[in-house]
Design a protein around this motif. Structure first.
Motif, PDB file in Angstrom:
ATOM      1  N   LEU A  19       0.829  -1.209   0.000  1.00  0.00           N
ATOM      2  CA  LEU A  19       0.000   0.000   0.000  1.00  0.00           C
ATOM      3  C   LEU A  19       0.861   1.256   0.000  1.00  0.00           C
ATOM      4  O   LEU A  19       0.554   2.233  -0.690  1.00  0.00           O
ATOM      5  N   ILE A  20       1.938   1.234   0.791  1.00  0.00           N
ATOM      6  CA  ILE A  20       2.843   2.385   0.821  1.00  0.00           C
ATOM      7  C   ILE A  20       3.460   2.596  -0.560  1.00  0.00           C
ATOM      8  O   ILE A  20       3.553   3.722  -1.058  1.00  0.00           O
ATOM      9  N   GLY A  21       3.862   1.491  -1.200  1.00  0.00           N
ATOM     10  CA  GLY A  21       4.416   1.599  -2.550  1.00  0.00           C
ATOM     11  C   GLY A  21       3.410   2.163  -3.534  1.00  0.00           C
ATOM     12  O   GLY A  21       3.746   3.025  -4.359  1.00  0.00           O
ATOM     13  N   ALA A  22       2.160   1.684  -3.454  1.00  0.00           N
ATOM     14  CA  ALA A  22       1.110   2.189  -4.354  1.00  0.00           C
ATOM     15  C   ALA A  22       0.848   3.665  -4.097  1.00  0.00           C
ATOM     16  O   ALA A  22       0.642   4.447  -5.042  1.00  0.00           O
TER      17      ALA A  22
ATOM     18  N   LEU B 189      -8.695  -3.452   0.947  1.00  0.00           N
ATOM     19  CA  LEU B 189      -7.356  -3.064   0.512  1.00  0.00           C
ATOM     20  C   LEU B 189      -6.365  -3.092   1.672  1.00  0.00           C
ATOM     21  O   LEU B 189      -5.189  -3.411   1.502  1.00  0.00           O
ATOM     22  N   GLY B 190      -6.863  -2.755   2.865  1.00  0.00           N
ATOM     23  CA  GLY B 190      -6.006  -2.710   4.043  1.00  0.00           C
ATOM     24  C   GLY B 190      -5.666  -4.069   4.609  1.00  0.00           C
ATOM     25  O   GLY B 190      -4.930  -4.154   5.595  1.00  0.00           O
TER      26      GLY B 190
ATOM     27  N   GLY C  71     -14.409   0.589  -7.468  1.00  0.00           N
ATOM     28  CA  GLY C  71     -14.900  -0.752  -7.768  1.00  0.00           C
ATOM     29  C   GLY C  71     -13.785  -1.659  -8.247  1.00  0.00           C
ATOM     30  O   GLY C  71     -13.695  -2.824  -7.829  1.00  0.00           O
ATOM     31  N   ALA C  72     -12.919  -1.132  -9.102  1.00  0.00           N
ATOM     32  CA  ALA C  72     -11.805  -1.931  -9.616  1.00  0.00           C
ATOM     33  C   ALA C  72     -10.838  -2.309  -8.496  1.00  0.00           C
ATOM     34  O   ALA C  72     -10.356  -3.445  -8.426  1.00  0.00           O
ATOM     35  N   LEU C  73     -10.560  -1.368  -7.603  1.00  0.00           N
ATOM     36  CA  LEU C  73      -9.657  -1.640  -6.488  1.00  0.00           C
ATOM     37  C   LEU C  73     -10.228  -2.696  -5.553  1.00  0.00           C
ATOM     38  O   LEU C  73      -9.496  -3.534  -5.016  1.00  0.00           O
TER      39      LEU C  73
END
Length: 340
Positions: free
Chosen positions: A32-35, A273-274, A317-319
Motif C-alpha cells: 500500500l505504501i508503494g502504491a 485493501l487494508g 470498484g476496480a480496487l
C-alpha cells in the motif's frame, strides 16, 4: 590442575534489519505504501500543485468521513460480518444532529448527543435483526441501507436541515486546526487509535478476532458471540454518528443523502485493501488507514487533473475487485466453478 572449559552456547542468529522492518510494517501495508508513492508521484508529475501542504490537508479532510466508517467497518469485518448501511446511518445522524441543534436553542452538545444516541439504537437494531432474526448480515444491512436512507429523507423532507455554522463548536470541527492539522483529521486519528488499542491489547479485541476466525471454536471457548455481534454493530452505529456530525459541520447543515452516498463502498474497499479478510478473523486499523489515504490521494488526484468524477467510482470498484482477487490467491482457495 585442569580447568573445565565451558561449551559455547549457540545463539539464534538475528534477523537482518530489512526483514525486521518488513515484519513490523507487514507485506500488505508495504504494498500500500508503494502504491501510495506511485500515485503521489504520478499526480505530482501531472500537476505541480498536487503535493503541497494545502492540498494534503484537503485530502485529509475529504477522507475523514470515509475513514471513520472504514475504521469501524474493519472491526465488523474482522468479526466475520459486514455493515452495508453505514453510509445511510451517517446521513440520518447528520440530519438528526442539525435538527436537534436547531430545536434545542442551538445547543451543539444536545445535537451531537441526539445523533450518537440514534447511532446506538440503529446499531443495536441491526445486531438484533442479525442475531435473533437469523438474517445474513449483508441482507440485514442492505435492508438498513434503504430503510435509514428513507428515514433521513422522510424526516428532512429530502432537503438539507438547519444551519450549524453560527456555532463555535461546529465551526471548530469544520475549520479548526490543532498543530496545523485539521480537527476533522484529529477526530479520525483519535477514533482509529482507540479502536486499534481495543483490537490489539484487550480481551475484547482478541475475542472479536476469534469469532471471525472460527465462530464454532469461539463458542466452545465460552465467548458469547451474540453479545459481541450486537456490541460490534452498536459501535458501528456510534462511529457512523460521529461521521454524520463531521459531515454536518463540514457542510453547515444536516444532509440526508448528499455527502453520505457511496460511503459504504468506500469503507468496504478501504478495509479490503487494508488487508481485512472478508470472511473475518484478519485485518488491522493501520492497513485500513493506509488504504483510506491511498483512495483519498487517488480521488483528489483525479479531481486535480480534471478527470470526470464518475471515474472515481470506477476506480473504487476496480480496487475492491483487485483486493479480493489478491486475498483469494493468497488464501489458496479455488476459483468458483473451476476444478481444483
Amino acid at each position: 590442575m585442569t580447568t573445565a572449559t565451558r561449551e559455547p552456547v549457540d545463539t539464534p542468529p538475528k534477523d537482518p534489519a530489512p526483514r525486521r522492518v518488513l515484519s513490523m510494517v507487514g507485506p500488505q501495508n508495504l504494498s500500500l505504501i508503494g502504491a501510495l508513492i506511485v500515485v503521489v508521484a504520478i499526480f505530482t508529475w501531472l500537476n505541480s500543485g498536487y503535493l503541497t501542504w494545502d492540498n494534503v490537508q484537503v485530502i485529509g479532510e475529504a477522507a475523514t468521513v470515509a475513514g471513520l466508517l472504514a475504521v469501524v467497518q474493519t472491526v465488523v469485518i474482522i468479526c466475520g460480518a459486514m455493515d452495508i448501511s453505514v453510509g445511510s446511518q451517517t446521513g440520518v445522524a447528520s440530519v438528526i444532529s442539525a435538527m436537534a441543534f436547531m430545536s434545542t436553542g442551538h445547543n451543539p452538545f444536545l445535537g451531537m448527543a441526539a445523533a450518537v444516541g440514534l447511532g446506538v439504537v440503529i446499531g443495536v437494531v441491526n445486531g438484533l435483526i442479525i442475531v435473533y432474526g437469523r438474517v445474513n448480515p449483508v441482507i440485514a444491512t442492505l435492508a438498513g441501507l434503504a430503510a435509514y436512507k428513507g428515514i433521513a429523507q422522510l424526516i428532512s423532507g429530502g432537503r438539507a436541515q438547519g444551519f450549524v455554522l453560527g456555532d463555535d463548536l461546529f465551526i471548530f470541527i469544520a475549520r479548526g486546526r490543532i498543530a496545523g492539522i485539521p480537527v476533522q483529521v484529529w477526530i479520525l486519528i483519535v477514533v482509529a487509535v482507540l479502536v486499534h488499542l481495543m483490537l490489539k491489547y484487550t480481551d475484547i479485541g482478541r475475542n472479536i478476532y476469534a469469532i471471525g476466525g472460527n465462530d464454532t471454536a469461539a463458542r466452545l471457548a465460552g465467548i458469547n458471540i451474540n453479545k459481541y455481534l450486537i456490541a460490534v454493530y452498536a459501535l458501528a452505529g456510534i462511529v457512523s454518528a460521529v461521521a454524520g456530525i463531521v459531515l454536518t459541520a463540514r457542510t453547515g447543515s444536516g444532509q440526508p443523502t448528499s455527502g453520505s452516498e457511496g460511503l459504504e463502498l468506500q469503507s468496504i474497499t478501504a478495509a479490503a485493501l487494508g488487508g481485512c479478510a472478508l470472511k473475518g478473523g484478519k485485518g488491522g486499523i493501520g492497513g485500513t488507514l493506509l488504504a483510506v489515504l491511498l483512495l483519498g490521494a487517488l480521488n483528489n488526484g483525479l479531481n486535480v487533473v480534471g478527470v470526470n468524477t464518475f471515474w472515481q467510482n470506477v476506480a473504487q470498484g476496480a480496487l475492491l475487485v483487485v483486493a479480493v482477487i489478491i486475498q483469494q490467491r493468497r488464501s489458496g482457495e479455488r476459483a468458483v466453478g473451476l476444478p481444483t
